[in-house]
Motif scaffolding. Structure first.
Motif, PDB file in Angstrom:
ATOM      1  N   VAL A 166      85.854  24.649 -54.652  1.00 50.62           N
ATOM      2  CA  VAL A 166      85.891  24.306 -56.159  1.00 50.62           C
ATOM      3  C   VAL A 166      84.705  22.810 -55.528  1.00 50.62           C
ATOM      4  O   VAL A 166      84.698  22.462 -56.911  1.00 50.62           O
ATOM      5  CB  VAL A 166      87.045  23.700 -55.068  1.00 50.62           C
ATOM      6  CG1 VAL A 166      87.370  22.715 -57.700  1.00 50.62           C
ATOM      7  CG2 VAL A 166      87.810  25.390 -56.231  1.00 50.62           C
ATOM      8  N   TRP A 167      84.688  22.666 -54.856  1.00 50.53           N
ATOM      9  CA  TRP A 167      84.058  20.999 -54.255  1.00 50.53           C
ATOM     10  C   TRP A 167      82.696  21.512 -54.527  1.00 50.53           C
ATOM     11  O   TRP A 167      81.801  20.228 -55.240  1.00 50.53           O
ATOM     12  CB  TRP A 167      83.776  20.919 -52.540  1.00 50.53           C
ATOM     13  CG  TRP A 167      83.212  19.494 -52.709  1.00 50.53           C
ATOM     14  CD1 TRP A 167      82.940  18.911 -53.102  1.00 50.53           C
ATOM     15  CD2 TRP A 167      82.299  19.914 -51.494  1.00 50.53           C
ATOM     16  NE1 TRP A 167      81.759  18.356 -53.006  1.00 50.53           N
ATOM     17  CE2 TRP A 167      81.053  18.785 -51.479  1.00 50.53           C
ATOM     18  CE3 TRP A 167      81.761  20.994 -50.387  1.00 50.53           C
ATOM     19  CZ2 TRP A 167      79.990  18.386 -49.850  1.00 50.53           C
ATOM     20  CZ3 TRP A 167      81.113  20.844 -49.924  1.00 50.53           C
ATOM     21  CH2 TRP A 167      79.873  19.599 -49.401  1.00 50.53           C
ATOM     22  N   ILE A 214      81.643  15.326 -49.352  1.00 48.73           N
ATOM     23  CA  ILE A 214      83.046  15.949 -49.433  1.00 48.73           C
ATOM     24  C   ILE A 214      84.546  15.101 -49.121  1.00 48.73           C
ATOM     25  O   ILE A 214      85.517  15.142 -49.405  1.00 48.73           O
ATOM     26  CB  ILE A 214      83.596  17.407 -48.403  1.00 48.73           C
ATOM     27  CG1 ILE A 214      85.308  18.024 -48.654  1.00 48.73           C
ATOM     28  CG2 ILE A 214      83.528  16.465 -47.186  1.00 48.73           C
ATOM     29  CD1 ILE A 214      84.377  19.456 -48.651  1.00 48.73           C
ATOM     30  N   SER A 215      83.665  13.670 -48.507  1.00 51.58           N
ATOM     31  CA  SER A 215      84.689  12.759 -48.492  1.00 51.58           C
ATOM     32  C   SER A 215      84.848  11.611 -49.521  1.00 51.58           C
ATOM     33  O   SER A 215      86.567  11.112 -50.068  1.00 51.58           O
ATOM     34  CB  SER A 215      84.811  12.458 -47.738  1.00 51.58           C
ATOM     35  OG  SER A 215      83.605  11.620 -47.366  1.00 51.58           O
ATOM     36  N   ASP A 216      84.232  11.951 -50.255  1.00 47.12           N
ATOM     37  CA  ASP A 216      84.001  11.452 -51.313  1.00 47.12           C
ATOM     38  C   ASP A 216      84.607  11.142 -52.770  1.00 47.12           C
ATOM     39  O   ASP A 216      85.324  11.321 -53.251  1.00 47.12           O
ATOM     40  CB  ASP A 216      82.849  11.484 -51.904  1.00 47.12           C
ATOM     41  CG  ASP A 216      81.850  10.281 -51.130  1.00 47.12           C
ATOM     42  OD1 ASP A 216      82.744   8.472 -49.966  1.00 47.12           O
ATOM     43  OD2 ASP A 216      80.720   9.705 -51.210  1.00 47.12           O
ATOM     44  N   SER A 271      87.973  10.843 -54.504  1.00 44.26           N
ATOM     45  CA  SER A 271      88.531  10.935 -55.633  1.00 44.26           C
ATOM     46  C   SER A 271      89.385  11.388 -56.239  1.00 44.26           C
ATOM     47  O   SER A 271      90.215  11.060 -57.406  1.00 44.26           O
ATOM     48  CB  SER A 271      86.899  11.039 -56.372  1.00 44.26           C
ATOM     49  OG  SER A 271      86.941  12.096 -56.282  1.00 44.26           O
ATOM     50  N   LEU A 272      89.656  12.297 -56.001  1.00 44.70           N
ATOM     51  CA  LEU A 272      90.858  13.827 -55.636  1.00 44.70           C
ATOM     52  C   LEU A 272      92.549  12.738 -56.135  1.00 44.70           C
ATOM     53  O   LEU A 272      92.878  13.076 -56.388  1.00 44.70           O
ATOM     54  CB  LEU A 272      91.257  14.339 -54.956  1.00 44.70           C
ATOM     55  CG  LEU A 272      90.025  15.700 -55.788  1.00 44.70           C
ATOM     56  CD1 LEU A 272      90.067  16.938 -54.696  1.00 44.70           C
ATOM     57  CD2 LEU A 272      90.647  16.249 -56.974  1.00 44.70           C
ATOM     58  N   LEU A 297      94.816  15.705 -55.610  1.00 43.64           N
ATOM     59  CA  LEU A 297      94.521  16.177 -54.483  1.00 43.64           C
ATOM     60  C   LEU A 297      95.827  17.704 -53.845  1.00 43.64           C
ATOM     61  O   LEU A 297      95.745  18.128 -53.761  1.00 43.64           O
ATOM     62  CB  LEU A 297      94.661  15.429 -53.302  1.00 43.64           C
ATOM     63  CG  LEU A 297      94.265  15.609 -52.034  1.00 43.64           C
ATOM     64  CD1 LEU A 297      92.682  16.960 -51.715  1.00 43.64           C
ATOM     65  CD2 LEU A 297      93.738  14.397 -50.938  1.00 43.64           C
ATOM     66  N   ILE A 298      96.940  17.301 -53.585  1.00 43.69           N
ATOM     67  CA  ILE A 298      98.000  17.855 -53.474  1.00 43.69           C
ATOM     68  C   ILE A 298      98.486  19.245 -54.191  1.00 43.69           C
ATOM     69  O   ILE A 298      98.466  20.188 -54.223  1.00 43.69           O
ATOM     70  CB  ILE A 298      99.241  17.169 -53.933  1.00 43.69           C
ATOM     71  CG1 ILE A 298      98.770  15.916 -52.223  1.00 43.69           C
ATOM     72  CG2 ILE A 298     100.336  17.697 -53.158  1.00 43.69           C
ATOM     73  CD1 ILE A 298      98.988  16.583 -51.117  1.00 43.69           C
ATOM     74  N   LYS A 299      98.025  18.380 -55.909  1.00 39.90           N
ATOM     75  CA  LYS A 299      97.897  19.672 -56.637  1.00 39.90           C
ATOM     76  C   LYS A 299      96.853  20.691 -56.607  1.00 39.90           C
ATOM     77  O   LYS A 299      97.019  22.031 -56.728  1.00 39.90           O
ATOM     78  CB  LYS A 299      97.989  19.306 -57.692  1.00 39.90           C
ATOM     79  CG  LYS A 299      98.901  18.795 -58.437  1.00 39.90           C
ATOM     80  CD  LYS A 299      99.289  17.817 -59.316  1.00 39.90           C
ATOM     81  CE  LYS A 299     100.152  17.132 -59.991  1.00 39.90           C
ATOM     82  NZ  LYS A 299     100.542  15.935 -61.083  1.00 39.90           N
TER      83      LYS A 299
END
Length: 100
Positions: A30-31, A40-42, A46-47, A53-55
Protein backbone atom coordinates in the motif's frame (compact mmCIF):
# COMPACT_ATOMS: atom_id res chain seq x y z
CA UNK A 1 -4.91 -48.42 13.26
CA UNK A 2 -3.87 -46.13 10.42
CA UNK A 3 -1.71 -43.14 11.24
CA UNK A 4 -2.41 -39.83 9.59
CA UNK A 5 0.45 -38.47 7.51
CA UNK A 6 1.79 -35.24 8.90
CA UNK A 7 2.80 -32.43 6.65
CA UNK A 8 5.84 -30.27 7.36
CA UNK A 9 3.81 -27.16 6.56
CA UNK A 10 1.19 -28.02 9.18
CA UNK A 11 3.01 -26.17 11.92
CA UNK A 12 1.84 -23.48 14.34
CA UNK A 13 5.10 -21.55 13.93
CA UNK A 14 4.74 -21.33 10.17
CA UNK A 15 1.15 -20.17 10.55
CA UNK A 16 2.15 -17.53 13.07
CA UNK A 17 4.93 -16.32 10.78
CA UNK A 18 2.56 -16.11 7.79
CA UNK A 19 -0.11 -14.42 9.90
CA UNK A 20 2.36 -11.90 11.25
CA UNK A 21 4.23 -11.09 8.03
CA UNK A 22 1.33 -10.95 5.57
CA UNK A 23 -0.21 -7.73 7.00
CA UNK A 24 3.26 -6.13 7.04
CA UNK A 25 3.76 -7.05 3.38
CA UNK A 26 0.31 -5.68 2.49
CA UNK A 27 1.13 -2.44 4.35
CA UNK A 28 4.39 -2.07 2.40
CA UNK A 29 2.57 -2.69 -0.89
CA UNK A 30 0.00 0.00 0.00
CA UNK A 31 2.85 2.38 0.83
CA UNK A 32 4.60 1.62 -2.48
CA UNK A 33 1.41 2.10 -4.49
CA UNK A 34 0.30 5.22 -2.64
CA UNK A 35 3.27 7.29 -1.58
CA UNK A 36 6.45 5.54 -2.67
CA UNK A 37 8.32 8.86 -2.93
CA UNK A 38 7.71 9.37 0.78
CA UNK A 39 9.78 7.52 3.37
CA UNK A 40 7.90 4.85 5.27
CA UNK A 41 8.27 6.77 8.54
CA UNK A 42 6.79 9.92 6.91
CA UNK A 43 4.01 7.76 5.47
CA UNK A 44 3.20 6.34 8.91
CA UNK A 45 3.27 9.85 10.44
CA UNK A 46 0.91 11.18 7.77
CA UNK A 47 -1.46 8.27 8.42
CA UNK A 48 -1.34 9.03 12.14
CA UNK A 49 -2.16 12.70 11.50
CA UNK A 50 -5.14 11.67 9.39
CA UNK A 51 -6.22 9.17 12.08
CA UNK A 52 -6.29 6.31 9.56
CA UNK A 53 -3.24 4.27 10.60
CA UNK A 54 -5.27 1.88 12.75
CA UNK A 55 -7.95 1.55 10.06
CA UNK A 56 -5.36 0.72 7.41
CA UNK A 57 -3.69 -1.74 9.79
CA UNK A 58 -7.03 -3.44 10.39
CA UNK A 59 -7.59 -3.78 6.65
CA UNK A 60 -4.12 -5.27 6.23
CA UNK A 61 -4.89 -7.89 8.87
CA UNK A 62 -8.24 -8.69 7.18
CA UNK A 63 -6.36 -10.71 4.55
CA UNK A 64 -5.39 -13.14 7.33
CA UNK A 65 -8.98 -14.39 7.38
CA UNK A 66 -8.66 -15.59 3.78
CA UNK A 67 -5.34 -17.27 4.55
CA UNK A 68 -6.86 -18.86 7.65
CA UNK A 69 -9.75 -20.27 5.62
CA UNK A 70 -7.33 -21.52 2.98
CA UNK A 71 -5.33 -23.45 5.56
CA UNK A 72 -8.56 -24.87 6.99
CA UNK A 73 -9.56 -26.07 3.51
CA UNK A 74 -6.13 -27.70 3.09
CA UNK A 75 -6.64 -29.42 6.46
CA UNK A 76 -3.62 -27.63 7.98
CA UNK A 77 -5.22 -27.13 11.37
CA UNK A 78 -2.00 -26.30 13.21
CA UNK A 79 -0.97 -23.74 10.61
CA UNK A 80 -4.40 -22.13 10.76
CA UNK A 81 -4.06 -21.91 14.55
CA UNK A 82 -0.84 -19.97 14.08
CA UNK A 83 -2.50 -17.54 11.67
CA UNK A 84 -5.37 -17.11 14.12
CA UNK A 85 -2.92 -16.47 16.97
CA UNK A 86 -1.12 -13.74 15.01
CA UNK A 87 -4.47 -12.20 14.07
CA UNK A 88 -5.57 -12.14 17.71
CA UNK A 89 -2.34 -10.40 18.69
CA UNK A 90 -2.93 -7.79 15.99
CA UNK A 91 -6.50 -7.38 17.28
CA UNK A 92 -5.24 -6.71 20.80
CA UNK A 93 -2.77 -4.14 19.47
CA UNK A 94 -5.59 -2.38 17.60
CA UNK A 95 -7.83 -2.50 20.68
CA UNK A 96 -5.14 -1.11 22.95
CA UNK A 97 -4.24 1.64 20.45
CA UNK A 98 -7.87 2.72 20.21
CA UNK A 99 -8.03 3.08 24.01
CA UNK A 100 -5.08 5.48 24.10
Amino acid sequence: MQRRKTNRLDNVGIGFLVGFLLPVIVFIVVWQIGKSKMSISDFVQSLMQLNVLIKLGSLCVFLNSAVFMGFIQLKYEKTSRGVLGATIIYAFVVLISRLF
